[in-house]
Design a protein around this motif. Sequence first.
Motif, PDB file in Angstrom:
ATOM      1  N   ILE A 359       0.162 -25.791 -13.624  1.00 39.48           N
ATOM      2  CA  ILE A 359       0.662 -24.545 -14.215  1.00 39.48           C
ATOM      3  C   ILE A 359      -0.463 -23.576 -14.540  1.00 39.48           C
ATOM      4  CG2 ILE A 359       0.571 -25.442 -16.567  1.00 39.48           C
ATOM      5  CD1 ILE A 359       3.166 -23.040 -15.013  1.00 39.48           C
ATOM      6  N   GLU A 360      -1.674 -24.105 -14.781  1.00 36.50           N
ATOM      7  CA  GLU A 360      -2.805 -23.237 -15.090  1.00 36.50           C
ATOM      8  C   GLU A 360      -3.205 -22.405 -13.877  1.00 36.50           C
ATOM      9  OE1 GLU A 360      -3.729 -22.776 -18.014  1.00 36.50           O
ATOM     10  OE2 GLU A 360      -2.648 -24.439 -18.941  1.00 36.50           O
ATOM     11  N   VAL A 361      -3.019 -22.957 -12.665  1.00 35.55           N
ATOM     12  CA  VAL A 361      -3.291 -22.187 -11.449  1.00 35.55           C
ATOM     13  C   VAL A 361      -2.301 -21.035 -11.324  1.00 35.55           C
ATOM     14  CG1 VAL A 361      -3.386 -22.282  -8.923  1.00 35.55           C
ATOM     15  CG2 VAL A 361      -4.331 -24.157 -10.277  1.00 35.55           C
ATOM     16  N   VAL A 362      -1.035 -21.320 -11.609  1.00 36.89           N
ATOM     17  CA  VAL A 362      -0.015 -20.268 -11.560  1.00 36.89           C
ATOM     18  C   VAL A 362      -0.331 -19.179 -12.575  1.00 36.89           C
ATOM     19  CG1 VAL A 362       2.440 -19.785 -11.809  1.00 36.89           C
ATOM     20  CG2 VAL A 362       1.689 -21.927 -10.753  1.00 36.89           C
ATOM     21  N   ARG A 363      -0.747 -19.588 -13.771  1.00 36.38           N
ATOM     22  CA  ARG A 363      -1.079 -18.606 -14.811  1.00 36.38           C
ATOM     23  C   ARG A 363      -2.287 -17.765 -14.385  1.00 36.38           C
ATOM     24  NH1 ARG A 363      -1.230 -21.845 -18.613  1.00 36.38           N
ATOM     25  NH2 ARG A 363       0.827 -21.422 -19.526  1.00 36.38           N
ATOM     26  N   SER A 366      -1.311 -15.259 -11.737  1.00 31.51           N
ATOM     27  CA  SER A 366      -0.601 -14.112 -12.312  1.00 31.51           C
ATOM     28  C   SER A 366      -1.580 -13.097 -12.888  1.00 31.51           C
ATOM     29  CB  SER A 366       0.363 -14.601 -13.395  1.00 31.51           C
ATOM     30  OG  SER A 366       0.979 -13.500 -14.049  1.00 31.51           O
ATOM     31  N   VAL A 367      -2.608 -13.598 -13.536  1.00 29.94           N
ATOM     32  CA  VAL A 367      -3.624 -12.685 -14.077  1.00 29.94           C
ATOM     33  C   VAL A 367      -4.348 -11.955 -12.950  1.00 29.94           C
ATOM     34  CG1 VAL A 367      -5.758 -12.560 -15.411  1.00 29.94           C
ATOM     35  CG2 VAL A 367      -3.905 -14.045 -16.170  1.00 29.94           C
ATOM     36  N   VAL A 368      -4.638 -12.641 -11.854  1.00 27.38           N
ATOM     37  CA  VAL A 368      -5.293 -12.010 -10.709  1.00 27.38           C
ATOM     38  C   VAL A 368      -4.421 -10.892 -10.150  1.00 27.38           C
ATOM     39  CG1 VAL A 368      -6.045 -12.375  -8.327  1.00 27.38           C
ATOM     40  CG2 VAL A 368      -6.720 -13.987 -10.105  1.00 27.38           C
ATOM     41  N   ALA A 369      -3.118 -11.164 -10.007  1.00 28.84           N
ATOM     42  CA  ALA A 369      -2.209 -10.139  -9.487  1.00 28.84           C
ATOM     43  C   ALA A 369      -2.155  -8.932 -10.418  1.00 28.84           C
ATOM     44  CB  ALA A 369      -0.819 -10.729  -9.287  1.00 28.84           C
ATOM     45  N   ALA A 677      -8.747  -2.104  -2.878  1.00 31.00           N
ATOM     46  CA  ALA A 677      -9.083  -3.290  -3.662  1.00 31.00           C
ATOM     47  C   ALA A 677      -8.986  -4.525  -2.778  1.00 31.00           C
ATOM     48  CB  ALA A 677      -8.141  -3.422  -4.852  1.00 31.00           C
ATOM     49  N   GLN A 678      -9.793  -5.504  -3.110  1.00 32.95           N
ATOM     50  CA  GLN A 678      -9.739  -6.735  -2.340  1.00 32.95           C
ATOM     51  C   GLN A 678      -8.467  -7.513  -2.666  1.00 32.95           C
ATOM     52  OE1 GLN A 678     -12.863  -9.348  -3.587  1.00 32.95           O
ATOM     53  NE2 GLN A 678     -12.823  -8.622  -5.694  1.00 32.95           N
ATOM     54  N   GLN A 679      -7.994  -8.204  -1.652  1.00 33.99           N
ATOM     55  CA  GLN A 679      -6.753  -8.934  -1.796  1.00 33.99           C
ATOM     56  C   GLN A 679      -7.000 -10.245  -2.546  1.00 33.99           C
ATOM     57  OE1 GLN A 679      -3.876  -7.717  -0.932  1.00 33.99           O
ATOM     58  NE2 GLN A 679      -4.844  -5.838  -0.154  1.00 33.99           N
ATOM     59  N   PRO A 680      -6.017 -10.713  -3.304  1.00 31.12           N
ATOM     60  CA  PRO A 680      -6.178 -11.993  -4.007  1.00 31.12           C
ATOM     61  C   PRO A 680      -6.142 -13.145  -3.024  1.00 31.12           C
ATOM     62  CG  PRO A 680      -3.959 -11.141  -4.288  1.00 31.12           C
ATOM     63  CD  PRO A 680      -4.732 -10.081  -3.590  1.00 31.12           C
ATOM     64  N   PRO A 681      -6.687 -14.267  -3.393  1.00 32.49           N
ATOM     65  CA  PRO A 681      -6.673 -15.420  -2.489  1.00 32.49           C
ATOM     66  C   PRO A 681      -5.251 -15.806  -2.128  1.00 32.49           C
ATOM     67  CG  PRO A 681      -8.123 -15.790  -4.366  1.00 32.49           C
ATOM     68  CD  PRO A 681      -7.345 -14.561  -4.659  1.00 32.49           C
ATOM     69  N   ALA A 682      -5.117 -16.304  -0.914  1.00 34.45           N
ATOM     70  CA  ALA A 682      -3.789 -16.720  -0.453  1.00 34.45           C
ATOM     71  C   ALA A 682      -3.271 -17.857  -1.323  1.00 34.45           C
ATOM     72  CB  ALA A 682      -3.864 -17.170   1.016  1.00 34.45           C
ATOM     73  N   GLN A 683      -1.987 -17.768  -1.581  1.00 32.50           N
ATOM     74  CA  GLN A 683      -1.382 -18.779  -2.435  1.00 32.50           C
ATOM     75  C   GLN A 683      -1.326 -20.119  -1.697  1.00 32.50           C
ATOM     76  OE1 GLN A 683       2.381 -17.521  -3.889  1.00 32.50           O
ATOM     77  NE2 GLN A 683       1.578 -15.701  -4.934  1.00 32.50           N
ATOM     78  N   GLN A 684      -1.657 -21.193  -2.411  1.00 31.83           N
ATOM     79  CA  GLN A 684      -1.622 -22.540  -1.854  1.00 31.83           C
ATOM     80  C   GLN A 684      -0.685 -23.389  -2.698  1.00 31.83           C
ATOM     81  OE1 GLN A 684      -5.604 -24.016  -1.782  1.00 31.83           O
ATOM     82  NE2 GLN A 684      -6.363 -22.400  -0.415  1.00 31.83           N
ATOM     83  N   PRO A 685       0.023 -24.298  -2.032  1.00 39.39           N
ATOM     84  CA  PRO A 685       0.918 -25.168  -2.815  1.00 39.39           C
ATOM     85  C   PRO A 685       0.108 -26.049  -3.743  1.00 39.39           C
ATOM     86  CG  PRO A 685       0.752 -25.922  -0.548  1.00 39.39           C
ATOM     87  CD  PRO A 685       0.061 -24.614  -0.586  1.00 39.39           C
ATOM     88  N   PRO A 686       0.569 -26.238  -4.929  1.00 37.08           N
ATOM     89  CA  PRO A 686      -0.181 -27.088  -5.881  1.00 37.08           C
ATOM     90  C   PRO A 686      -0.270 -28.515  -5.346  1.00 37.08           C
ATOM     91  CG  PRO A 686       2.020 -26.628  -6.700  1.00 37.08           C
ATOM     92  CD  PRO A 686       1.853 -25.787  -5.492  1.00 37.08           C
ATOM     93  N   PRO A 687      -1.411 -29.154  -5.534  1.00 37.59           N
ATOM     94  CA  PRO A 687      -1.549 -30.537  -5.054  1.00 37.59           C
ATOM     95  C   PRO A 687      -0.640 -31.474  -5.840  1.00 37.59           C
ATOM     96  CG  PRO A 687      -3.428 -29.925  -6.417  1.00 37.59           C
ATOM     97  CD  PRO A 687      -2.611 -28.690  -6.240  1.00 37.59           C
TER      98      PRO A 687
END
Length: 691
Positions: A359-363, A366-369, A677-687
């Motif tokens: 969940i910390e990756v998702v959070r 969201s801040v990056v976006a 602006a630079q694009q955010p890193p591509a979303q990856q499925p959580p391990p």
Amino acid sequence: MQPSILTSACRRAAALFLAGVIVPSGWAQDASQMPNAPSAQAQKPAPSAAQPFEIKTYSTPRSHFPNPIGPYTARTVSPPSLANTGRFEQLMRDGKLYISMNDAVALALENNLDIAIARYNLNIADTDIWRANAGQATRGVNTGIVQGTPGGTGAGVGSTSTGGGAGGTTAGTGGAGAGTSGLVTSTSGVGAAIPSFDPILTGTLQWDRNQSLGTNVFANPATFTRTTTADFSYNQGFHSGTNLSVGFNNNRISTNSTFQSLSPLLTSNFRATISQPLLSGFGLLPNTRFIRIAKNNREISDVAFRLQVITTVNQIQNIYWDLVNAYENVKVQQDSLTLANKTLSDNQKQVEIGTLAPIEVVRARSVVATNQQSLIVAQTNLQLQQLLVKNALSRTLVDPVLADAEVIPTDTMLVPDNEPVVPIQDLVNEALSHRAELAESRIDLTNRDITTRSAKNALLPTLNAFAYYGGAGLGGTQNTDCTSNGCPPPNTIPATSYGGTIGQMFDSTAPDKGVGLQLNIPLRNRSAQADQVRAQLEYRQAQMRLQQQENQIRIEVRNAQFSVQQNRASVEAARAAVELGKQSLDAEQKKYGLGASTTTLVLQNERDLTQAQSNLVSANSAYEKARVELDRATGATLDRLGILMADAERGQVTKMPSVPYVAPRPPEQQTPVQPQAQQPPAQQPPPQPQQ
């Protein structure tokens, strides 16, 4: 063999001739069918060198000497130069425009359209002086502030007038500083009629031939009359109200009438008349009131142009600080996005090794976006501010190099360590003696005093004293066709030439002279009474308005000084908040590295630091704008920046301005920002969590 060789040679020559004729014509056809390449002039107007605006070109009318027809030939006003001055090329490097605050002010003095438009008012005021010197009423001058430059928060901007609205110096409006709506009509310039100060020469040349049928059996059955008329008159008025009129009339009549003693008959006469008003219209004041008002309006035009320059320079300073603010805000948002991306990358690594919940990756993502969105907003705002700066500093954006150039501010905000403390009363006194608005109102008050006195003179009846002197001459040749009883005997009247006829006018052969008085008394005189009372009321109203302006300026100066103090405190508070945010983030990151904190707290501290840095940028910009407003409120803008009014009037900067409270930006901080602006890193499925 010989004929065949000759034949083949002729054929070859014919083929070469046809090829020479057909091929070039085909080339010409191809060239005519090719689309015309756009000319360099159409693509990019050549930057011109500084072309000074000659404000004195139309300050004097043409005279009859050395060109006798000079006053009757039209004068051509040269079209305005719509190309930007060459200063832009000096500031261009690698397709980018690097400008300091001093450069921005210099470019505005040379290219800003608001200032360029206001320059014409100086010459327009000169033409009003011409009319007044001729004895005509003035047409008025627009003294409103042109505000066509978008952006900026320059204060003290008045309404724009076209000679019929507020702020104008015209006889048909409320005059300078007449208020928001102005007066529908005004008594400015009322008074007795003014004679024409320009001499007027009138001439009439006429040839007439008349044939009439006779009804008298003793006269000719048909009478022929040939008449030649040459009349001239001269009329001129003087500043004292005196009017001089001279008339000179000549007739030559040739006829076969049996009742005419002389044929041709020569008659000449002249009369010189001089008149002087003794009551209404007497003296220099009522007759030269338009000249005095026009000269005062010329001074108002100078003051109004000075106010236009101050207003525009204030706008340019504010726009520049808005650009610096947007530029710094982009860098803050870029740094914030970099921190958010780093936090996201660290969280992803910890999730991969199983030491952090997904969940910390998702959070963090969201801040990056969110930071990505803030960066895009900051970049688009920067592009808008760059466009506003280029529009305010140039005459045209048709030049593709300038239109696409990125504007890089080379100066940054500087807050002095010690704020100079000036007593408020000294600032108020400086404002009361330097504010252009007060100078306009004081000159306008002088105009209203002239109108009040001329309206008082117009209350009097009209009493004109006049004197005239004239003479007449008669000449011609005895008419041999005269057969009536009243005709003299033949050869008894000596012939008199035209020269003798002229001589009779001046040797008192037939004098015509006299003096007299002409009185005109309006019994109720209501119109003049109304004008006189209204002129007094408008004068008193202008006095109250002047006092109101002084009170308002006192408040503006105090508010400007308070704003400087408040914004300086905001800068110091914002600096402390940034320092706190940096240390808090550093401490939270260290605690997070030791496992004593969470990602949420780290991201929160990052947001706090970003907000504190944005607040500091805004506080610096607000402080600089407060300094600009204080200079405007005290009327010290031009002196503080070292701007020469002669440079502003000619549109050619010979002395560079020197703006205080700015500091050069370090070269490493003058790098252009990325347009996207630079694009955010591509979303990856959580391990998947480890079993």
